[in-house]
Each structure stands twice: as structure tokens, then as C-alpha cells.
Design a protein around this motif. Structure first.
Motif, mmCIF file in Angstrom:
data_model
loop_
_atom_site.group_PDB
_atom_site.id
_atom_site.type_symbol
_atom_site.label_atom_id
_atom_site.label_comp_id
_atom_site.label_asym_id
_atom_site.label_seq_id
_atom_site.Cartn_x
_atom_site.Cartn_y
_atom_site.Cartn_z
ATOM 1 N N LEU A 32 0.838 -1.202 0.000
ATOM 2 C CA LEU A 32 0.000 0.000 0.000
ATOM 3 C C LEU A 32 0.870 1.248 0.000
ATOM 4 O O LEU A 32 0.607 2.212 -0.724
ATOM 5 N N VAL B 218 1.135 4.325 -2.693
ATOM 6 C CA VAL B 218 0.997 5.743 -2.318
ATOM 7 C C VAL B 218 2.219 6.533 -2.764
ATOM 8 O O VAL B 218 2.101 7.642 -3.286
ATOM 9 N N MET C 77 2.154 7.178 -6.414
ATOM 10 C CA MET C 77 1.150 8.173 -6.739
ATOM 11 C C MET C 77 1.636 9.574 -6.397
ATOM 12 O O MET C 77 1.496 10.503 -7.172
ATOM 13 N N LEU C 78 2.248 9.700 -5.209
ATOM 14 C CA LEU C 78 2.792 10.999 -4.803
ATOM 15 C C LEU C 78 3.803 11.495 -5.832
ATOM 16 O O LEU C 78 3.804 12.652 -6.221
ATOM 17 N N MET D 272 2.350 12.873 -8.917
ATOM 18 C CA MET D 272 1.597 14.113 -8.762
ATOM 19 C C MET D 272 2.395 15.330 -9.201
ATOM 20 O O MET D 272 1.858 16.416 -9.384
ATOM 21 N N GLY D 273 3.725 15.178 -9.347
ATOM 22 C CA GLY D 273 4.523 16.275 -9.884
ATOM 23 C C GLY D 273 4.554 16.257 -11.399
ATOM 24 O O GLY D 273 5.324 16.984 -11.998
ATOM 25 N N ARG D 274 3.732 15.434 -12.031
ATOM 26 C CA ARG D 274 3.687 15.199 -13.472
ATOM 27 C C ARG D 274 4.943 14.459 -13.927
ATOM 28 O O ARG D 274 6.038 14.692 -13.402
ATOM 29 N N LEU E 275 8.721 14.931 -0.906
ATOM 30 C CA LEU E 275 7.628 14.311 -0.154
ATOM 31 C C LEU E 275 7.786 12.803 -0.137
ATOM 32 O O LEU E 275 7.635 12.144 0.895
ATOM 33 N N ILE F 154 9.543 7.435 6.641
ATOM 34 C CA ILE F 154 8.565 7.199 7.701
ATOM 35 C C ILE F 154 7.947 5.812 7.555
ATOM 36 O O ILE F 154 7.823 5.053 8.520
ATOM 37 N N PHE G 85 1.674 19.043 4.337
ATOM 38 C CA PHE G 85 2.604 17.931 4.467
ATOM 39 C C PHE G 85 3.319 17.964 5.809
ATOM 40 O O PHE G 85 3.597 16.929 6.412
ATOM 41 N N PHE H 254 1.255 16.270 8.172
ATOM 42 C CA PHE H 254 1.448 14.822 8.089
ATOM 43 C C PHE H 254 2.668 14.390 8.900
ATOM 44 O O PHE H 254 2.611 13.424 9.658
ATOM 45 N N VAL H 255 3.768 15.145 8.748
ATOM 46 C CA VAL H 255 5.001 14.770 9.449
ATOM 47 C C VAL H 255 4.791 14.831 10.964
ATOM 48 O O VAL H 255 5.166 13.918 11.690
ATOM 49 N N ALA I 14 -1.551 6.238 5.059
ATOM 50 C CA ALA I 14 -1.538 6.051 3.603
ATOM 51 C C ALA I 14 -2.631 6.896 2.967
ATOM 52 O O ALA I 14 -2.413 7.566 1.946
ATOM 53 N N LEU J 158 -1.637 10.519 2.888
ATOM 54 C CA LEU J 158 -0.683 10.820 1.816
ATOM 55 C C LEU J 158 -1.379 10.893 0.463
ATOM 56 O O LEU J 158 -1.068 11.769 -0.355
ATOM 57 N N VAL J 159 -2.317 9.965 0.222
ATOM 58 C CA VAL J 159 -3.041 10.003 -1.056
ATOM 59 C C VAL J 159 -3.728 11.352 -1.199
ATOM 60 O O VAL J 159 -3.652 12.014 -2.246
ATOM 61 N N ALA K 129 -3.076 14.237 0.391
ATOM 62 C CA ALA K 129 -2.138 15.354 0.247
ATOM 63 C C ALA K 129 -1.561 15.372 -1.169
ATOM 64 O O ALA K 129 -1.423 16.437 -1.784
ATOM 65 N N GLY K 130 -1.263 14.170 -1.708
ATOM 66 C CA GLY K 130 -0.735 14.092 -3.063
ATOM 67 C C GLY K 130 -1.727 14.618 -4.081
ATOM 68 O O GLY K 130 -1.383 15.399 -4.968
ATOM 69 N N LEU K 131 -2.985 14.216 -3.945
ATOM 70 C CA LEU K 131 -4.020 14.682 -4.877
ATOM 71 C C LEU K 131 -4.144 16.196 -4.811
ATOM 72 O O LEU K 131 -4.226 16.874 -5.840
ATOM 73 N N TYR L 45 -1.931 18.364 -3.868
ATOM 74 C CA TYR L 45 -0.776 19.011 -4.492
ATOM 75 C C TYR L 45 -0.854 18.901 -6.012
ATOM 76 O O TYR L 45 -0.585 19.863 -6.732
ATOM 77 N N GLY L 46 -1.246 17.727 -6.503
ATOM 78 C CA GLY L 46 -1.324 17.545 -7.946
ATOM 79 C C GLY L 46 -2.337 18.487 -8.591
ATOM 80 O O GLY L 46 -2.156 18.934 -9.715
ATOM 81 N N LEU L 47 -3.411 18.795 -7.865
ATOM 82 C CA LEU L 47 -4.464 19.629 -8.437
ATOM 83 C C LEU L 47 -4.166 21.111 -8.305
ATOM 84 O O LEU L 47 -4.491 21.898 -9.199
ATOM 85 N N LEU M 257 0.918 23.178 -1.009
ATOM 86 C CA LEU M 257 0.515 22.454 0.191
ATOM 87 C C LEU M 257 0.298 23.414 1.343
ATOM 88 O O LEU M 257 -0.110 23.019 2.428
#
Lengths: 127, 504
Positions: free
Chosen positions: A46, A50, A53-54, A57-59, A89, A96, B129, B132-133, B170, B173-174, B176-178, B180-182, B186
Motif C-alpha cells: 500500500l 501511495v 502516486m505521490l 503528482m509532480g507530473r 515528499l 517514515i 505535508f 502529516f510529518v 496512507a 498521503l493520497v 495530500a498528493g491529490l 498538491y497535484g491539483l 501544500l
């Protein structure tokens, strides 16, 4: 009718998305299993999903450094630089995740020693 | 003064590191006490300053807002940092008197400090983020704290708790990633404008990401469908840990509040969050299930756990109802809820150990009436504020159905918990005297008395508490001032170094 991108950067996006989906699905399935070892494996998969995917997200960019340099051509359709933030990230998330997995493994071993079973949710009151 | 916001994070972390160098119990205890006292003093200074309209934006590493990470010390974070630091001080005091068989003492104290650092950081940060940390910092400390003292129930509870929270991380993170991507940022302040600029399918995807984030916060806060972990986790911990864990569920709720208020559009936070009514509904559900859980609790520690769950439910109702006044009610409830629940844990541990003296009886009477929300205590005022607030919010908020459910939930929850506490009191104090199984624990007694006095003081200081809560709610409901402030704070010029010329 969905048109599949069979070449170029679209294909890479498709491949990456498929990988994330596959890892995530398998990971989730394993997390829900009844034994601790499979749960730990599932959490690892998992977190791979993730992290990928992260990162995406930076393309996706090909052959670009994560810094803006004088050589980059502003008129090119390619982004001038790879986005450095998701890389940072992901690095944090990997570190972690590693530590947490190690801790969970220790706990799983201890729980096995205490409960004499590797069930992820052993009955509370059996001696 | 410039560095005030970072100190409540740095001091405990430093103390924890120092404790690992010299692991003698006496040294660790003195260091812990010193760090906790200093942190509490600074946090109270911050609280007093913030009450008179002070706020501070701290640029970590001197990088300006959308690019660097900022800490935001405003009324909300000052209040929460003060609560966490004071509870931390209590936990350090309680940890000392823990018998050596109950815990390997060289780990408890450093972990408590790391926990305080993580929770304070999570309250102060204004970056998704970084949040998250800090969540991970406080979680990894809580994993260690939960299994302190070993024993089968703690290890098994730890296994479940860690697994659940790893899945939660997890999902965080998904999301936060989404986000940031959009939006490409952050920083919570920067998010506000960028969220508003999204449209069509990207806006829907952003809402989905926000929903995932809220799910994680609800998991941490112990709201109902996701909060079942609490009743199997809190009762097995040792006393100082249970005492400090009271603040843990609040981290989820404050995270929720921060994200909803700062990242929502400038048009006001209420309109942009379709998730709010859901939060309120789940809060009502949590209140009711916690009250039913109190009725079926088989020990005082279990009952105290349900009280913590119920207070999280109440706070969620106040936040989720989405009006300035209900938010103020939730904030006015916050110190009362934390203190009463923590004191109840001390009392519960004493009662479960067989102490049933005059102090316990008086403490039980006071805490039972405080927890159930009976008149003299400030918890009653907060509940009344919430119910009145739902009436005031009538014009521009959710439906009548939601209001009816909130009224029913809050009133029924209070009534049921009162019945449960009355039954428990009768069973405990009117039955045959049990023999104390353990010697008296002076610091637990002192803390019980101290927190009762603090609750009493909160009740006497109802007016300042209420003013503070209203001001905080006003700041949060009109976030544009804070957002502006955070994005405008520029780098401090450094006297020592000149920036080099860019290389040609």
C-alpha cells in the motif's frame, strides 16, 4: 469507447496508473487478511502504491533536472524542470513508512510470543 | 519573542534527545519536569498574548509563505498548545510515581516529550505535508507509549492501533498528493485561493481529496464509524499515557478545523465544504454511541474512554454545524472537555485500584456532574451555547432536520451519560468497601485535586473563556485576515550572510 494511448507519454501515464492501482488493490486485500505477516506485506505494498502516486503528482517528465537552468527552452512543450517537491515528499514518506513497518514487525513478533498465534486480531482473554 | 512559536516544539524534542544521553531515572525525570515547565510557561505566555490580538507567522528556515513551511500561532493554536503543554506537565508528574514494574522508566519520559513536541507541532503548522510529518511524530511516540509496561493486552492493542494508523497515514498521503497535484501547493493559506479557482471535474476531484483528508481526521478523532479503535486502546494504557492521550483525539479535530477554515474559499468556509453536515451527523452518532458505551462500561477506565469519545463527538457537532456560534461553543468546551476527561482517568485508575476514600467520592461527584454537563460547570455553558447557536444559525445553515438531530443527540447523550455515571457511582461507593490493592500515589492525588480546581477556575472565569472562544471563532470564520497575513509575511533579512549573486 475509450481510446487507449498506445504510444508516447500517455502510455507511460497509463502504465504508472495501472501499477498504482494494482499495488493498491493487492495491498488493501492483504491488509484485510487475518494474519499479521500478510497485513505487514499489505501495508508495504500500500505504501509503495501511495509513494508512486505521490511521485506522479509532480507530473511525469523525461530527462529534466529538478532545477531551473539557463539551458532550458521556455518555448518547448515539455516542462522546463522536474517538480522537486513531490520527490522530497516521497523521500519523507519512504523513510517514515520504513520505520513504521519495522516497528509493526517488532510488535507482530511480540504479539506472536504473547498470544501464541499470528492472528492479526487474536481473542482477548485466552491465556 | 520572534522565535516563540517554534519553542513549544523544539524544547520537548531537545529534552527527549538529552534524556537519551543520560538514562538515569532521576536525571530523566528532572529534565522532563524542567522541559514541561518551560514549555507550559511559554505556551501560557502565547495564550495570554494571543488573547490580546497577538498572532505570529513563523517562517521555518526563513523561506516565505507559499514556498516554505510556516507555523501559525493564532488564538486557536495558542489555546491548543497551552492545553497540550499543561496536560504534558501532568503526564510527566504522573510518570514519576509509576512503579518500576509497570514500565521500563528510561523510555517513558523521552516518549512523553516527543509526544508533546509532535502534538504542539501539529497544532501550530499551517502546511499540509508538515501536518502529516507532525502526525507521524506524535503517532510514533504514541505507539511506544501505548505498549509501555508491556503485557499481553497492551501488545495486542498496539498491534491493532499501529495497523489502523498506518492505513490512515496512507490515506492522508493520497489526499495530500491529490491536493498538491491539483493545486500545486501544500500551504493551507495558499490553498484557499487555488481551491476557489478550480472548476468542473478538477473541482470535484479536489472535493474528493478533501473528503479523504476529513476521513483521516475523523479516524484520528475517534468519530464513530471510524472510532471503534478507542475503546480497545485507551483502557489498557498506563495512567500517564491515558492522561496525555486525551489530547490526541483533539489533534484530528483541530486538523479538520484548520483545513476547513484556511483552505476553504475566501467566500467563507461554510459554503465551500459539503462535508460539514456529515461531520456534524457523525458527531451526533458518536455522542450517542459513547453515552450507550458508558452505560455498558464494566470498569471506570472504560467509562473514562467513552467520555473522551463523547467529547470528541460534541466538538465535531460544533465544528460540523458550520456556524460561528456553534464553533465558539465547541472552542469554549475544549479546555473543559480535556481537563475533565484527563481528571476522570486519574480518578478511574484510583477507583479501579480499589481506592474509595473521601477524595475519590468528592472527585467522582464533581467530575460526574461536570462530564454530564450539569449547571455550575463550564461544560454546561458550552452545551447551552451550542444549542442556542444552532437556533442563531437557523437563517443561513443546514436543514431543520440537522438541528433536530443535534438537539436530540446532545440532550440524550448528556442524559444517558448522567444515568450511567449515577449507576456507576452507586455501585462503586455504596457497595462493600474494596481493599486498596496498591499504595497511595501522591502525585495522582495532587493532580486530581489540581485538575478539579482548574475546572472550578474555568467555571468562575466563564466570561473571559467565552470571549476568547467567540474571538477565536470569529477569526476562523473570517480567515481572509490570517490568510493575507501568512502570504504577506516576508523573509527576515539576515545580518550575517549576503545572498550570492546568481551564477551566470
Amino acid at each position: 469507447m475509450i481510446e487507449l494511448p498506445i504510444s508516447g507519454p500517455g502510455l507511460m501515464n497509463l502504465l504508472l496508473a495501472t501499477a498504482v492501482a494494482a499495488l493498491g488493490t493487492v495491498g488493501l486485500y492483504l491488509v484485510l487478511r487475518a494474519r499479521t505477516f500478510e497485513t505487514v506485506l499489505g501495508l508495504t505494498l500500500l505504501s509503495y502504491a501511495v509513494n508512486l502516486m505521490l511521485f506522479a503528482m509532480g507530473r511525469l517528465t523525461v530527462g529534466r533536472p529538478p532545477i531551473l537552468d539557463a539551458m532550458s527552452d521556455p518555448s518547448s512543450p515539455q516542462p522546463a524542470m522536474a517538480d522537486p517537491l513531490p520527490q522530497a515528499l516521497v523521500l519523507t514518506a519512504i523513510v517514515i513508512g520504513f520505520a513504521m513497518t519495522a516497528l509493526l514487525l517488532v510488535l507482530a513478533v511480540r504479539a506472536h510470543a504473547e498470544a501464541r498465534t499470528d492472528a492479526a486480531d487474536p481473542p482477548e482473554d485466552r491465556a | 519573542m520572534n522565535h516563540l512559536p517554534i519553542l513549544p516544539v523544539v524544547l520537548p524534542a531537545l529534552a527527549a534527545a538529552l534524556m537519551l544521553i543520560d538514562q538515569r531515572a532521576a536525571v530523566q525525570h528532572r529534565l522532563g519536569l524542567l522541559a514541561a515547565l518551560l514549555t507550559s510557561a511559554l505556551a501560557i505566555l502565547m495564550l495570554i498574548l494571543s488573547a490580546s490580538d497577538w498572532s505570529s507567522v513563523y517562517l521555518l528556515g526563513n523561506w516565505a509563505a507559499p514556498w516554505g513551511i510556516v507555523l501559525l500561532a493564532d488564538r486557536l493554536s495558542a489555546l491548543m498548545v497551552a492545553l497540550c503543554s499543561l496536560l504534558g506537565l501532568g503526564a510527566v508528574l504522573l510518570a514519576r510515581s509509576l512503579s518500576p514494574t509497570d514500565s521500563p522508566p528510561h523510555l517513558l519520559q523521552p516518549l512523553l516529550q516527543i509526544q508533546i513536541a509532535g502534538v504542539n507541532g501539529a497544532f501550530l503548522t499551517a502546511d499540509l505535508f508538515n501536518l502529516f510529518v507532525f502526525f507521524e511524530v506524535l503517532l510514533i511516540a504514541s505507539y511506544g507509549l501505548l505498549v509501555q509496561g508491556d503485557g499481553r493486552p497492551r501488545i495486542l492493542a498496539g498491534l491493532r492501533y499501529v495497523t489502523l494508523n498506518l492505513v490512515g497515514s496512507a490515506v492522508f498521503l493520497v489526499s495530500a498528493g491529490l491536493i498538491y497535484g491539483l493545486t500545486g501547493t501544500l500551504n493551507l493559506a495558499d490553498l484557499s485561493g487555488r481551491f476557489a479557482a478550480l472548476d468542473g471535474s478538477t473541482a470535484q476531484l479536489a472535493q474528493a481529496a478533501l473528503g479523504l483528508l476529513i476521513t483521516v481526521f475523523m479516524l484520528k478523532a475517534g468519530l464513530m464509524p471510524l472510532g471503534l479503535w478507542m475503546s480497545r486502546t485507551y483502557p489498557v494504557t498506563c495512567l500517564p499515557v491515558a492522561w496525555l492521550f486525551v489530547i490526541l483525539t483533539k489533534v484530528g479535530l483541530i486538523g479538520l478545523l484548520r483545513v476547513l477554515t484556511l483552505s476553504a474559499s475566501e467566500s467563507g468556509w461554510i459554503a465551500s465544504a459539503p462535508w460539514l453536515p456529515l461531520v456534524a451527523l457523525l458527531g451526533v452518532l458518536t455522542l450517542l454511541i459513547a453515552a450507550l458505551g458508558m452505560l455498558s462500561a464494566s470498569s471506570m477506565v472504560e467509562m473514562a474512554t467513552r467520555v473522551v469519545a463523547g467529547s470528541a463527538g460534541f466538538l465535531a457537532v460544533g465544528i460540523g454545524y458550520g456556524h460561528e456560534q456553534t464553533l465558539a461553543a465547541a472552542l469554549a468546551y475544549m479546555p473543559h472537555g480535556c481537563l475533565a476527561a484527563a481528571a476522570l482517568f486519574v480518578l478511574a485508575h484510583r477507583i479501579d485500584q480499589g481506592h474509595r476514600g473521601t477524595l475519590e467520592a468528592i472527585g467522582f461527584f464533581a467530575l460526574a456532574s461536570a462530564v454530564a454537563g450539569l449547571p455550575p460547570w463550564s461544560g454546561f455553558l458550552a452545551k447551552a451555547m451550542l444549542l442556542v447557536g444552532t437556533l442563531a444559525a437557523d437563517a443561513d445553515t443546514p436543514s431543520h432536520t440537522l438541528r433536530t438531530m443535534v438537539w436530540l443527540g446532545v440532550l440524550a447523550g448528556s442524559g444517558l451519560s448522567l444515568i450511567a455515571l449515577m449507576r456507576a457511582g452507586g455501585r462503586i461507593f455504596w457497595s462493600a468497601q474494596a481493599q486498596a490493592r496498591r499504595p497511595h500515589d501522591r502525585s495522582a492525588q495532587a493532580l486530581l485535586v489540581g485538575s478539579l480546581l482548574a475546572l472550578f477556575a474555568l467555571t468562575l472565569a466563564a466570561a473571559p473563556v467565552q470571549t476568547f472562544a467567540f474571538n477565536t471563532a470569529r477569526d476562523l470564520a473570517n480567515p481572509s485576515v490570517l490568510i493575507e497575513r501568512m502570504l504577506r509575511t516576508s523573509q527576515r533579512p539576515s545580518p550575517h550572510t549576503e545572498l550570492p549573486d546568481p551564477v551566470r
